[in-house]
Design a protein around this motif. Sequence first.
Motif, PDB file in Angstrom:
ATOM      1  N   PHE A 157       0.856  -1.186   0.000  1.00 51.06           N
ATOM      2  CA  PHE A 157       0.000   0.000   0.000  1.00 51.06           C
ATOM      3  C   PHE A 157       0.891   1.235   0.000  1.00 51.06           C
ATOM      4  CE2 PHE A 157      -3.005   3.076   1.907  1.00 51.06           C
ATOM      5  CZ  PHE A 157      -4.107   2.855   1.092  1.00 51.06           C
ATOM      6  N   TYR A 158       0.795   2.060  -1.041  1.00 46.21           N
ATOM      7  CA  TYR A 158       1.707   3.176  -1.268  1.00 46.21           C
ATOM      8  C   TYR A 158       0.988   4.510  -1.361  1.00 46.21           C
ATOM      9  CZ  TYR A 158       6.464   1.543  -2.092  1.00 46.21           C
ATOM     10  OH  TYR A 158       7.746   1.083  -1.917  1.00 46.21           O
ATOM     11  N   ARG A 159       1.613   5.523  -0.808  1.00 46.27           N
ATOM     12  CA  ARG A 159       1.244   6.889  -1.140  1.00 46.27           C
ATOM     13  C   ARG A 159       1.728   7.122  -2.566  1.00 46.27           C
ATOM     14  NH1 ARG A 159       0.286  10.678   2.968  1.00 46.27           N
ATOM     15  NH2 ARG A 159       1.415   9.374   4.471  1.00 46.27           N
ATOM     16  N   VAL A 160       0.873   7.653  -3.428  1.00 47.64           N
ATOM     17  CA  VAL A 160       1.221   7.773  -4.848  1.00 47.64           C
ATOM     18  C   VAL A 160       2.492   8.599  -5.043  1.00 47.64           C
ATOM     19  CG1 VAL A 160       0.496   8.770  -7.062  1.00 47.64           C
ATOM     20  CG2 VAL A 160      -1.091   7.348  -5.760  1.00 47.64           C
ATOM     21  N   GLU A 161       2.648   9.689  -4.282  1.00 51.70           N
ATOM     22  CA  GLU A 161       3.841  10.528  -4.414  1.00 51.70           C
ATOM     23  C   GLU A 161       5.113   9.721  -4.137  1.00 51.70           C
ATOM     24  OE1 GLU A 161       0.515  13.332  -3.143  1.00 51.70           O
ATOM     25  OE2 GLU A 161       1.161  11.284  -2.696  1.00 51.70           O
ATOM     26  N   CYS A 162       5.064   8.892  -3.125  1.00 47.89           N
ATOM     27  CA  CYS A 162       6.228   8.079  -2.768  1.00 47.89           C
ATOM     28  C   CYS A 162       6.501   7.043  -3.850  1.00 47.89           C
ATOM     29  CB  CYS A 162       5.997   7.405  -1.412  1.00 47.89           C
ATOM     30  SG  CYS A 162       7.316   6.277  -0.904  1.00 47.89           S
ATOM     31  N   PHE A 163       5.445   6.380  -4.314  1.00 44.36           N
ATOM     32  CA  PHE A 163       5.608   5.340  -5.329  1.00 44.36           C
ATOM     33  C   PHE A 163       6.289   5.894  -6.578  1.00 44.36           C
ATOM     34  CE2 PHE A 163       4.074   2.682  -8.872  1.00 44.36           C
ATOM     35  CZ  PHE A 163       4.457   1.436  -8.412  1.00 44.36           C
ATOM     36  N   LYS A 164       5.873   7.079  -6.993  1.00 45.28           N
ATOM     37  CA  LYS A 164       6.468   7.685  -8.186  1.00 45.28           C
ATOM     38  C   LYS A 164       7.891   8.162  -7.920  1.00 45.28           C
ATOM     39  CE  LYS A 164       3.741  10.192 -10.780  1.00 45.28           C
ATOM     40  NZ  LYS A 164       2.771  11.238 -11.228  1.00 45.28           N
ATOM     41  N   GLN A 165       8.146   8.660  -6.707  1.00 44.43           N
ATOM     42  CA  GLN A 165       9.483   9.179  -6.388  1.00 44.43           C
ATOM     43  C   GLN A 165      10.538   8.077  -6.387  1.00 44.43           C
ATOM     44  OE1 GLN A 165      10.426  11.263  -2.640  1.00 44.43           O
ATOM     45  NE2 GLN A 165       9.846  13.134  -3.694  1.00 44.43           N
ATOM     46  N   ILE A 166      10.173   6.878  -5.905  1.00 44.39           N
ATOM     47  CA  ILE A 166      11.146   5.784  -5.878  1.00 44.39           C
ATOM     48  C   ILE A 166      11.215   5.045  -7.211  1.00 44.39           C
ATOM     49  CG2 ILE A 166      10.826   5.469  -3.392  1.00 44.39           C
ATOM     50  CD1 ILE A 166       9.404   2.765  -4.187  1.00 44.39           C
ATOM     51  N   GLY A 167      10.411   5.466  -8.177  1.00 46.50           N
ATOM     52  CA  GLY A 167      10.443   4.833  -9.481  1.00 46.50           C
ATOM     53  C   GLY A 167       9.634   3.558  -9.568  1.00 46.50           C
ATOM     54  N   GLY A 168       8.743   3.326  -8.587  1.00 48.51           N
ATOM     55  CA  GLY A 168       7.931   2.110  -8.610  1.00 48.51           C
ATOM     56  C   GLY A 168       8.748   0.878  -8.254  1.00 48.51           C
ATOM     57  N   PHE A 169       8.427  -0.239  -8.899  1.00 53.81           N
ATOM     58  CA  PHE A 169       9.070  -1.523  -8.613  1.00 53.81           C
ATOM     59  C   PHE A 169      10.067  -1.888  -9.708  1.00 53.81           C
ATOM     60  CE2 PHE A 169       4.605  -2.342  -6.919  1.00 53.81           C
ATOM     61  CZ  PHE A 169       4.937  -2.012  -5.613  1.00 53.81           C
ATOM     62  N   VAL A 170      11.211  -2.442  -9.298  1.00 58.04           N
ATOM     63  CA  VAL A 170      12.159  -2.954 -10.286  1.00 58.04           C
ATOM     64  C   VAL A 170      11.630  -4.269 -10.836  1.00 58.04           C
ATOM     65  CG1 VAL A 170      14.118  -1.866  -9.139  1.00 58.04           C
ATOM     66  CG2 VAL A 170      13.549  -4.232  -8.610  1.00 58.04           C
ATOM     67  N   ARG A 171      12.023  -4.600 -12.022  1.00 54.63           N
ATOM     68  CA  ARG A 171      11.553  -5.835 -12.663  1.00 54.63           C
ATOM     69  C   ARG A 171      12.533  -6.974 -12.366  1.00 54.63           C
ATOM     70  NH1 ARG A 171       9.764  -1.392 -15.238  1.00 54.63           N
ATOM     71  NH2 ARG A 171       7.829  -1.454 -16.453  1.00 54.63           N
ATOM     72  N   GLU A 172      12.644  -7.283 -11.084  1.00 53.83           N
ATOM     73  CA  GLU A 172      13.529  -8.358 -10.636  1.00 53.83           C
ATOM     74  C   GLU A 172      12.925  -9.049  -9.425  1.00 53.83           C
ATOM     75  OE1 GLU A 172      15.746 -10.447 -10.874  1.00 53.83           O
ATOM     76  OE2 GLU A 172      16.755  -9.872 -12.725  1.00 53.83           O
ATOM     77  N   VAL A 173      13.523 -10.180  -9.034  1.00 55.68           N
ATOM     78  CA  VAL A 173      12.974 -10.993  -7.954  1.00 55.68           C
ATOM     79  C   VAL A 173      12.832 -10.210  -6.657  1.00 55.68           C
ATOM     80  CG1 VAL A 173      13.407 -13.001  -6.479  1.00 55.68           C
ATOM     81  CG2 VAL A 173      13.763 -13.168  -8.942  1.00 55.68           C
TER      82      VAL A 173
END
Length: 316
Positions: A157-173
């Motif tokens: 569960f993410y604050r949208v501002e935070c999710f965008k600032q960290i670049g979302g999720f990396v495509r790795e395990v």
Amino acid sequence: MKNNSYVIVSPCRNEAEFMRHTLDSVIAQSVRPTLWVIVDDGSTDDTPRILSEYANRHSFIKIVRRDDRGHRSVGPGVIEAFYEGYRAINADKFDFICKLDLDLELPPNYFKTLIQRMAENPRLGTCSGKPYYVDSGSGKLVSEKCGDENAIGASKFYRVECFKQIGGFVREVMWDGIDGHRCRILGWIACSWDEPELRFIHLRPMGSSQKNIVSGRMRHGYGQYYMGTDFVYMTASALYRMTRPPLIIGGLAMWLGYIQSYLCRKERMKDKEFRIFLRKYQWSCLLNGKKRATVTLNQDGAARWDPSAPPKFSEI
């Protein structure tokens, strides 16, 4: 704020056995999502029919379908499916975004409680409750013993501002560990709570969705290697996991996955700043205890926190 609105994005594949529990528990939430995008990642079981049934009954459920790749793919595959759903929304229209698995059973005030916690602490970037599973022998709920320093991968569960600032999720395990460390790099707080109103049932043992739980733990060991975990910390973590089901073999499989990756010189994250930050934090955890190390790091992070800053990472 946008009235505390939240959107859920749920990647899924062949979840007919469990998904009704998740669907019903989200529908029963005291604060429902404004939108729920469920990405059917090429299911070959009864999943498409069940999704259509629920989408026809509930207008806030939207289904996105992907072609069948022929197999389940955790890590990169799950995140690719998540982003298929993410591209179908405008995240800026919501206050919060949640990546949610379809093999969970949530308590009725789950999202209401998370939103309240977010409102109480503006630095809280991502959070979750704790996963439990039902022991097949005793029928009792057993904690999966996940750390307090991050939101659980099954329910991010993410604050949208935070999710965008960290670049979302990396495509790795190790996407569900890297994101929490990136939060701390930028001064955000990532955490989870083990409290009755936030405990959810994990209907499938963690790490067993592809092949079996031993393969899942070896995959976790590779993920730790990929993100740059120190050998000493990995060994200590594996020894702890040996005390949790499956006893001995689970932690041993994690350690072997790490060692195998090291010997094969597999690829690691190229972000040197991240690896330095991670290892400094891990050594602090070993020397001071994880709880104290995390509290100290979060206190220091206040000076780095700037919710209006542009994204530092670029996974999205």
